[in-house]
Design an enzyme around this catalytic site. Sequence first.
Site, PDB file in Angstrom:
ATOM      1  N   ASP A 147      36.792  38.518  32.723  1.00 42.22           N
ATOM      2  CA  ASP A 147      37.701  38.756  33.853  1.00 42.22           C
ATOM      3  C   ASP A 147      39.148  38.427  33.503  1.00 42.22           C
ATOM      4  O   ASP A 147      39.955  38.121  34.372  1.00 42.22           O
ATOM      5  CB  ASP A 147      37.254  37.956  35.074  1.00 42.22           C
ATOM      6  CG  ASP A 147      37.908  38.436  36.367  1.00 42.22           C
ATOM      7  OD1 ASP A 147      38.160  39.644  36.487  1.00 42.22           O
ATOM      8  OD2 ASP A 147      38.191  37.595  37.240  1.00 42.22           O
ATOM      9  N   ASP A 152      34.788  37.009  46.938  1.00 40.49           N
ATOM     10  CA  ASP A 152      35.413  37.554  45.733  1.00 40.49           C
ATOM     11  C   ASP A 152      36.430  36.585  45.137  1.00 40.49           C
ATOM     12  O   ASP A 152      36.879  36.780  44.009  1.00 40.49           O
ATOM     13  CB  ASP A 152      36.120  38.873  46.048  1.00 40.49           C
ATOM     14  CG  ASP A 152      35.147  39.971  46.435  1.00 40.49           C
ATOM     15  OD1 ASP A 152      34.113  40.117  45.762  1.00 40.49           O
ATOM     16  OD2 ASP A 152      35.422  40.692  47.417  1.00 40.49           O
ATOM     17  N   ASP A 193      32.877  44.428  34.133  1.00 44.93           N
ATOM     18  CA  ASP A 193      34.288  44.424  33.719  1.00 44.93           C
ATOM     19  C   ASP A 193      34.489  44.282  32.212  1.00 44.93           C
ATOM     20  O   ASP A 193      35.628  44.254  31.755  1.00 44.93           O
ATOM     21  CB  ASP A 193      35.097  43.321  34.431  1.00 44.93           C
ATOM     22  CG  ASP A 193      35.280  43.591  35.909  1.00 44.93           C
ATOM     23  OD1 ASP A 193      34.995  44.725  36.343  1.00 44.93           O
ATOM     24  OD2 ASP A 193      35.696  42.680  36.639  1.00 44.93           O
TER      25      ASP A 193
END
Length: 397
Positions: free
Chosen positions: A123, A355, A161
């Site tokens: 991330d 989130d 991701d």
Amino acid sequence: MRTGATLLRALPFACAAALLLTVQAVAAGPADTARGDAATARGTRLYVPAANPGAYSQSLDLLRDGRLRDAAGILAMARTPHAVWFGDQSPSVVEKEAARIVREAGRQDAVPVIALYNVPGRDCANYSGGGASTTAEYRAWIDAVARGIGRHDALVVLEPDSLALLPADCGQDDAEGTKTEARYTEVNYAVDTLEPLARTKVYLDTGHQGWHSVNSIVPRLLEGGVERATGFFTNASNYHTEDANTWYGTLISSCLAYADKGGDSADCPNQYWPRTDAQAWLDTHVDTDPAQMKHFVTDSSRNGRGTWTAPAGKYTDPQEWCNPPGRGLGARPTTRTGDPLHDARLWIKIPGESDGLCLRGTEGPEDPERGTVDPAAGSWFPQQALELVRSAEPPLF
């Protein structure tokens, strides 16, 4: 840790019984889904792991307030099949936990969805930053996961991701591209270690259809070793509709087939083409048997109302992906999609978990769209959980 069953035993019997009957009526269907095998009609269940304890606590609080329908909705959401996430555990712990999950799923005649989230530079050190420190450490971790899964069924969502957000995309690489090259090495190693397991399917990251074009993500998938994996996943932890996701997946799979026969992925239609034009191109250029193409899975956990669009000009960084208001649960998990390329709709993101701290370009600490301080990434978010239940599409009740 108190389990949901323990909490329910603490309730007055009549209320607990009413709640359980309501939940059973809601949740009986979604778990009875076929395994993601397009070649057969035989079915088995997708695994239902233990829920976030926050779901049980919220359900209990709602029940005490006399809000039976909301309480049942939260518990039904928690008892719907969803992914088990592994990341940051030591190799010994992840091996033990992976073995426990696949054994438990096997006893239920179910297939677990396992999301692996431990790649170095995860991330880009943002809300969910962390991961292994080195490539060697990551390899040892993947080896441990493989030992834990063994010969059991598992559907692996490999590193959300990881390909859509490379180190080079966020200024964390050097001039030689060393960290991005390492990322591809790490993803390839995971594919080559996990896909050969007897009953494991591995799916690679594409981000979502509002991020990379087909022409952008296909070369990354090829560099990441998708030709040796079952396929790819899209929309993990995001909000795009199933229609948008399946079309994006179809375009990616078709472009991969085109590239496999020597075509240039730059020529492929992408999600921004008019669909009639894109379909005409596919009809002309792609004739591969769907059974031989790369398949995909989609995340339908929070896409029942689609994406959120921030009010125009209100925020310098609206963070439309971050705890957006007014969203709803999406279609229940299933492997009966009716599409030979679409292996399953899954709840990859655990609905109800935050989130992260969403500031939307402000100084914070409150989320200006909600007027509250959002919980840390992965923590239970009661406000959002209740929104997802109430705005579910299709409805829970």
